[in-house]
Design a protein around this motif. Sequence first.
Motif, PDB file in Angstrom:
ATOM      1  N   ASN A 261      33.967  24.043  34.336  1.00  0.00           N
ATOM      2  CA  ASN A 261      33.782  25.718  34.580  1.00  0.00           C
ATOM      3  C   ASN A 261      33.769  26.234  33.314  1.00  0.00           C
ATOM      4  OD1 ASN A 261      33.721  24.912  37.571  1.00  0.00           O
ATOM      5  ND2 ASN A 261      35.843  25.411  37.699  1.00  0.00           N
ATOM      6  N   ALA A 264      31.605  32.021  30.543  1.00  0.00           N
ATOM      7  CA  ALA A 264      32.479  32.830  30.355  1.00  0.00           C
ATOM      8  C   ALA A 264      32.472  34.156  31.232  1.00  0.00           C
ATOM      9  CB  ALA A 264      32.173  33.293  28.717  1.00  0.00           C
ATOM     10  N   GLU A 265      33.459  35.055  31.393  1.00  0.00           N
ATOM     11  CA  GLU A 265      33.360  35.825  32.137  1.00  0.00           C
ATOM     12  C   GLU A 265      32.382  36.987  31.664  1.00  0.00           C
ATOM     13  OE1 GLU A 265      34.896  37.477  35.264  1.00  0.00           O
ATOM     14  OE2 GLU A 265      34.927  35.044  35.528  1.00  0.00           O
ATOM     15  N   PRO A 266      31.688  37.605  32.710  1.00  0.00           N
ATOM     16  CA  PRO A 266      30.526  38.939  32.189  1.00  0.00           C
ATOM     17  C   PRO A 266      31.625  39.841  31.316  1.00  0.00           C
ATOM     18  CG  PRO A 266      30.240  38.087  34.452  1.00  0.00           C
ATOM     19  CD  PRO A 266      31.454  37.539  34.214  1.00  0.00           C
ATOM     20  N   GLN A 267      30.821  40.467  30.358  1.00  0.00           N
ATOM     21  CA  GLN A 267      31.586  41.256  29.674  1.00  0.00           C
ATOM     22  C   GLN A 267      31.215  42.753  29.990  1.00  0.00           C
ATOM     23  OE1 GLN A 267      31.324  38.702  25.390  1.00  0.00           O
ATOM     24  NE2 GLN A 267      29.683  40.028  25.992  1.00  0.00           N
ATOM     25  N   ARG A 338      31.901  28.761  24.993  1.00  0.00           N
ATOM     26  CA  ARG A 338      32.092  29.678  26.091  1.00  0.00           C
ATOM     27  C   ARG A 338      30.825  30.760  26.363  1.00  0.00           C
ATOM     28  NH1 ARG A 338      35.561  28.499  29.830  1.00  0.00           N
ATOM     29  NH2 ARG A 338      35.634  30.912  30.113  1.00  0.00           N
ATOM     30  N   HIS A 340      27.861  32.454  28.530  1.00  0.00           N
ATOM     31  CA  HIS A 340      27.712  33.400  29.651  1.00  0.00           C
ATOM     32  C   HIS A 340      26.777  32.453  30.584  1.00  0.00           C
ATOM     33  CE1 HIS A 340      29.019  36.374  26.883  1.00  0.00           C
ATOM     34  NE2 HIS A 340      29.858  36.808  27.976  1.00  0.00           N
ATOM     35  N   PRO A 406      27.238  41.954  36.045  1.00  0.00           N
ATOM     36  CA  PRO A 406      28.314  40.905  36.217  1.00  0.00           C
ATOM     37  C   PRO A 406      28.299  40.029  37.476  1.00  0.00           C
ATOM     38  CG  PRO A 406      28.969  43.088  36.088  1.00  0.00           C
ATOM     39  CD  PRO A 406      27.463  43.204  35.637  1.00  0.00           C
ATOM     40  N   GLU A 407      28.069  40.894  38.451  1.00  0.00           N
ATOM     41  CA  GLU A 407      28.211  40.412  40.084  1.00  0.00           C
ATOM     42  C   GLU A 407      27.087  39.239  40.112  1.00  0.00           C
ATOM     43  OE1 GLU A 407      30.772  40.694  42.158  1.00  0.00           O
ATOM     44  OE2 GLU A 407      31.731  41.666  40.517  1.00  0.00           O
ATOM     45  N   ARG A 410      28.173  36.100  38.203  1.00  0.00           N
ATOM     46  CA  ARG A 410      29.264  35.531  38.960  1.00  0.00           C
ATOM     47  C   ARG A 410      28.721  34.610  40.158  1.00  0.00           C
ATOM     48  NH1 ARG A 410      32.110  40.331  38.186  1.00  0.00           N
ATOM     49  NH2 ARG A 410      33.794  40.214  36.607  1.00  0.00           N
TER      50      ARG A 410
END
Length: 810
Positions: A261, A264-267, A338, A340, A406-407, A410
């Motif tokens: 996984n 990277a997490e959304p910024q 990393r 996105h 971002p949602e 994800r």
Amino acid sequence: MLAGRYPEYKLATRAFHEDEAIRFSRMQARQALKDCTRAESVKPRALFVFSTQSGGTPQTNKDLMGALAQDYDCWALRCSGDVLELSHMADGELESVVIQQLNRPLTPLTHISQEYDEIVEAWLLHYDIELVHIRHLLWHSLNLPHIVRKLGIPSVFSFHDFYTLCPSVNLVKEGVFCGGACTQVGGSCDQVLWPAKMMPKVDFDWIGVWRTRFAEALEACDAFVTTSKAVRDRILTHLPLLPRDRFFVIPHGRNFPFIGNVAAEPQATNAPIRILVPGNIGFNKGSDIIKEIARLDQGERIEFHVLGRMTKAVEQPGIVLHDPYTRDSFLSKVQEIRPHFGAVFTICEETFCHTLTEMWMAGLPVAVFDFPTVGGRVRESGAGWVIDHTDIPTLRTSLIEIGARPEELRTKVDSAIRWRNGPGKGLTTNWMAAQYLDVYRVATTHRAGKLRIDRVVAEASTPRPKIAVVVPQSNVNFTRGNASSHIRVWERTRNELDRDVVYIRMRPDNLMAALHAGRVDGVIIQRNAIPNHWIEEFLETFKKTGVPYVVELDDDLFDVPTDKDPKGRYAAAAQGLERFAKQAAGLITSTESLAGRVRRIHDRVEVAPNLLSRAIWSLPISTRRSDGMIRALYMGSFTHAEDLKMILSAVEGVAMRTPEFRLRLIGVCELPLPEWVERTDPPDSARNYPEFIHFLAEQRSDLDFAIAPLMDSPFNNQKSDLKILEQGALGLPVLASDTQVFSSFASVEGVYLVKNTPSAWQAALEDRIAKIGNCHAEGRALQSWIHAHRELEPSLGAFDRCVVELLNLK
């Protein structure tokens, strides 16, 4: 008259019948002839034809050859245009066998070479090739399919790109994907696979000639394969004479050494979005598009990370270059970046796209352009975005908007992980190979029908049931595992074109994914192959999917004595395994005694007795080497330590009376043993069952007879007579315990059943030693009996029918 002229003739020719060396040579010749003429002992030879040594086609070809190696002896033919190379696959790697320089290289003008044709035809005959799978015809003679047909060999042709339609390969004309719809208007297509001076102008007229020649070549093939329906439709549009009913779609399978996984997490900030672009990125792969977006953006909002080589690339704002990756290093390199999300910016139709699969297996969603194959895969999985690329500023905006949601990002990551853990894990190379076996069956049937052979492979129009096979422990390639896995399952489930089912070796996680994707029709599960913590999930999945399964047992794992289970592993799993077995469609056991025992759990129980596979047990004949010693063989696992202890005092008494006696012990126990015991443990290279049998065969010349003591107990009485089978197949007479396990050998020459008392065993050993001169003849007699009555291959049809009936697949 003969005696008068040659009075010495009778005496001289007696040697042909009596000389031990000549008799031994004749016996070896008979054995060699028997092995060579026995189809079950030799895998059919398949030749795979390809061109380049780099890129997706040769790697996928190696994947397929590796998976088919369980059932085929795989060879490879490669041509660079002026050099032919024939290779053989051994232990998963291609080894060059012969290299031939062509006096005159092939050219695209004719795409034919008489010299090539003569060499390849001779190789096909000399190496007894039985199936030809043409993966690509670049730099090969277009006469190859006709040569194969002339020799009566079935052939399969794969489309991995559009080379058959146009030498441009990718159907890109003046920077735009034309789809193969050539017109007389406009310029010509670019091609880079042949020297420019060799190739005429790639325009409407030349492409017409090109397609006519390929259509004539492909007419000689028996079946066709590509990796997506869209590609098949495009090929058939432009080569309409290809038979749709023999043109199959099989997606590429992969065995991934990694899953991860890495997204990277959304910024929340306006920092650049990191977009991964893996592979060798040339014009057709979107290099100019990436450069133009980077020029417009200047690294403010978008940062492309190119993992591989890029045409005319220099580091510039918005483009970060990384060294190329290997399959094994992909995950670690991507973890360092990393990203996105990932991108596949190919400006033409892909036939599959391995980089898309690799990014999904790493948990990355992917943005792709709207072409049928990659766009269709993304739409089906939901693991990415299909975006328009006709306007570069709009494309840049679309990428920025993806990073700004971002949602949604994800959600797409979750979809990639869901695909990875579901369909992705099920698309293994073994699953892929199973689909190709059906194609080979169609090709073989078609070729046989064309040749009007009376006895052909059964009707192949309907795909055969696919049966997953899961064993407790194995390596990733399913070539190394427990001895019982080889004996009970793997040797029984080798695939052949005339068998009624196709067996697919899988791990439990692959099986779970295949069940959810509907890729198997039934399952054989050996012993406790499903871990205890997964029992409930598998039961739920089997119920939900309606896929039946059978459990294969060679021991009563529901009630294992504590001395056989010192760590309590079987005891801890017994309750879950019993629940799992009760829900099965049926059970398969190794003995009638065991079947009777487990009928308390399930009323549908079939017996498949232990048998010896010719593929493993076709050993060179060996005779006793004279060294003045008398040796008995005993072998087994730690569970047989008590059996050895039972007779140890008897063997010790014999050793004291017969100083030249030795007991050769392989395995069994680690206890301190007297000097007359020769412990000979196999090296690590011989721990796997097939290699272990060859290790045993090397011991044969030191041995006179074998022993098979077995304590009389309820658990042991459910075991099979495998010890006599294996030791007798070495050509050794056997002294075995007089229990119900070995009772069927009571009247077989070379087997002596002994009461389980020290005095009886000592008497039997002393009698055997007194008649040591008979060991050779008795061992040969027992070996012949075993090969005549207890070989595996004649039972395979009955086993298939048993499995189909238990699984209710009729």
